[in-house]
Design an enzyme around this catalytic site. Structure first.
Site, PDB file in Angstrom:
ATOM      1  N   ASP A 135     -68.109 103.313   4.897  1.00 54.26           N
ATOM      2  CA  ASP A 135     -67.028 102.736   5.197  1.00 54.26           C
ATOM      3  C   ASP A 135     -65.958 103.625   4.600  1.00 54.26           C
ATOM      4  O   ASP A 135     -64.605 103.231   4.748  1.00 54.26           O
ATOM      5  CB  ASP A 135     -66.864 101.467   4.312  1.00 54.26           C
ATOM      6  CG  ASP A 135     -66.947 101.384   2.957  1.00 54.26           C
ATOM      7  OD1 ASP A 135     -65.905 101.258   2.421  1.00 54.26           O
ATOM      8  OD2 ASP A 135     -67.729 102.274   2.385  1.00 54.26           O
ATOM      9  N   ASP A 143     -74.566 103.743   3.300  1.00 58.75           N
ATOM     10  CA  ASP A 143     -73.848 103.301   2.036  1.00 58.75           C
ATOM     11  C   ASP A 143     -74.189 101.896   1.770  1.00 58.75           C
ATOM     12  O   ASP A 143     -74.370 100.864   2.576  1.00 58.75           O
ATOM     13  CB  ASP A 143     -72.221 103.621   2.229  1.00 58.75           C
ATOM     14  CG  ASP A 143     -71.355 103.316   1.176  1.00 58.75           C
ATOM     15  OD1 ASP A 143     -71.594 103.496  -0.171  1.00 58.75           O
ATOM     16  OD2 ASP A 143     -70.495 102.610   1.298  1.00 58.75           O
ATOM     17  N   MET A 144     -73.696 101.393   0.496  1.00 57.80           N
ATOM     18  CA  MET A 144     -73.993 100.108   0.053  1.00 57.80           C
ATOM     19  C   MET A 144     -72.367  99.202  -0.007  1.00 57.80           C
ATOM     20  O   MET A 144     -72.359  98.518   1.053  1.00 57.80           O
ATOM     21  CB  MET A 144     -74.586  99.899  -1.259  1.00 57.80           C
ATOM     22  CG  MET A 144     -74.664  98.594  -1.800  1.00 57.80           C
ATOM     23  SD  MET A 144     -75.806  98.323  -3.280  1.00 57.80           S
ATOM     24  CE  MET A 144     -74.544  98.572  -4.560  1.00 57.80           C
ATOM     25  N   ASP A 145     -71.945  99.427  -0.992  1.00 60.69           N
ATOM     26  CA  ASP A 145     -70.559  98.587  -1.171  1.00 60.69           C
ATOM     27  C   ASP A 145     -69.602  98.748   0.135  1.00 60.69           C
ATOM     28  O   ASP A 145     -69.006 100.081   0.422  1.00 60.69           O
ATOM     29  CB  ASP A 145     -69.697  99.045  -2.376  1.00 60.69           C
ATOM     30  CG  ASP A 145     -70.780  98.727  -3.575  1.00 60.69           C
ATOM     31  OD1 ASP A 145     -70.845  97.345  -3.548  1.00 60.69           O
ATOM     32  OD2 ASP A 145     -70.810  99.550  -4.504  1.00 60.69           O
TER      33      ASP A 145
END
Length: 199
Positions: free
Chosen positions: A169, A11-13
């Protein structure tokens, strides 16, 4: 530690990129502009939901009617993100895992952000170098918690879903990984990476 998997999906953010303060800033300004209440706990629970989906949930939850269209509000928030991303974003400690497996295993980004935004943020952080595929919310029919994002990542990498590991996250993201038949790593529990988004 992740040698048993054939591909890594991030995932990025809040996972590979520390961008919590960027999105908190953009959302706070957007909600203020359109007269939508800021419920920090609710906003945190919606981490990973695309902008339009978040706005729809907020409007329904607070029973607010707004003069602007969904597209206008989305564009306002995205403009703030683009104008301010250079001030906020940086890689998290997971960059060490990306470095370790670079050239060894294929890696992808599966994000609730739009692809163009994700590409720019990864470039700003010097992370675009490590990934071979970026799948944003605009590329799939159903965003997280549906498995579509991660299944598309696996498809682009040419790796069977069950051979992929996902770093996430958010609860929604971990749910998406499970539905995709992939191993899910909660980066807070395993790597002590906390997303500083509406904490």
């Amino acid at each position: 530690m992740y040698d048993q998997y054939d591909a890594l999906i991030f995932d990025m953010d809040g996972t590979l990129v520390d961008s919590g303060q960027l999105h908190e800033f953009a959302w706070s300004k957007t909600l203020e502009k359109y007269g939508i209440p800021v419920d920090r706990l609710l906003m945190r629970s919606l981490a990973g939901v695309p902008t339009k989906g978040t706005i729809e949930i907020l409007l329904e939850k607070f029973n607010v009617s707004v003069d602007a269209t969904l597209d206008e509000m989305n564009d306002f928030k995205e403009k703030l993100v683009h104008e301010n991303m250079h001030k906020y974003v940086k890689p998290t400690a997971l960059i060490e895992i990306a470095k370790k497996y670079h050239g060894v295993k294929p890696m992808a980004i599966g994000t609730g952000a739009y692809t163009q935004e994700a590409t720019t943020i990864l470039q700003l952080c010097g992370l675009d170098f490590y990934v071979t595929a970026i799948v944003g919310a605009d590329q799939v029919q159903n965003p997280k918690p549906a498995p579509d994002t991660f299944l598309r990542c696996a498809e682009l990498l040419g790796i069977a879903p069950e051979k992929c590991v996902v770093f996430e996250d958010s609860k929604l993201g971990l749910q998406a990984a499970e539905l995709a038949g992939m191993a899910g790593i909660d980066v807070l529990l395993v790597h002590a990476i906390e997303n500083d988004y509406f904490l």
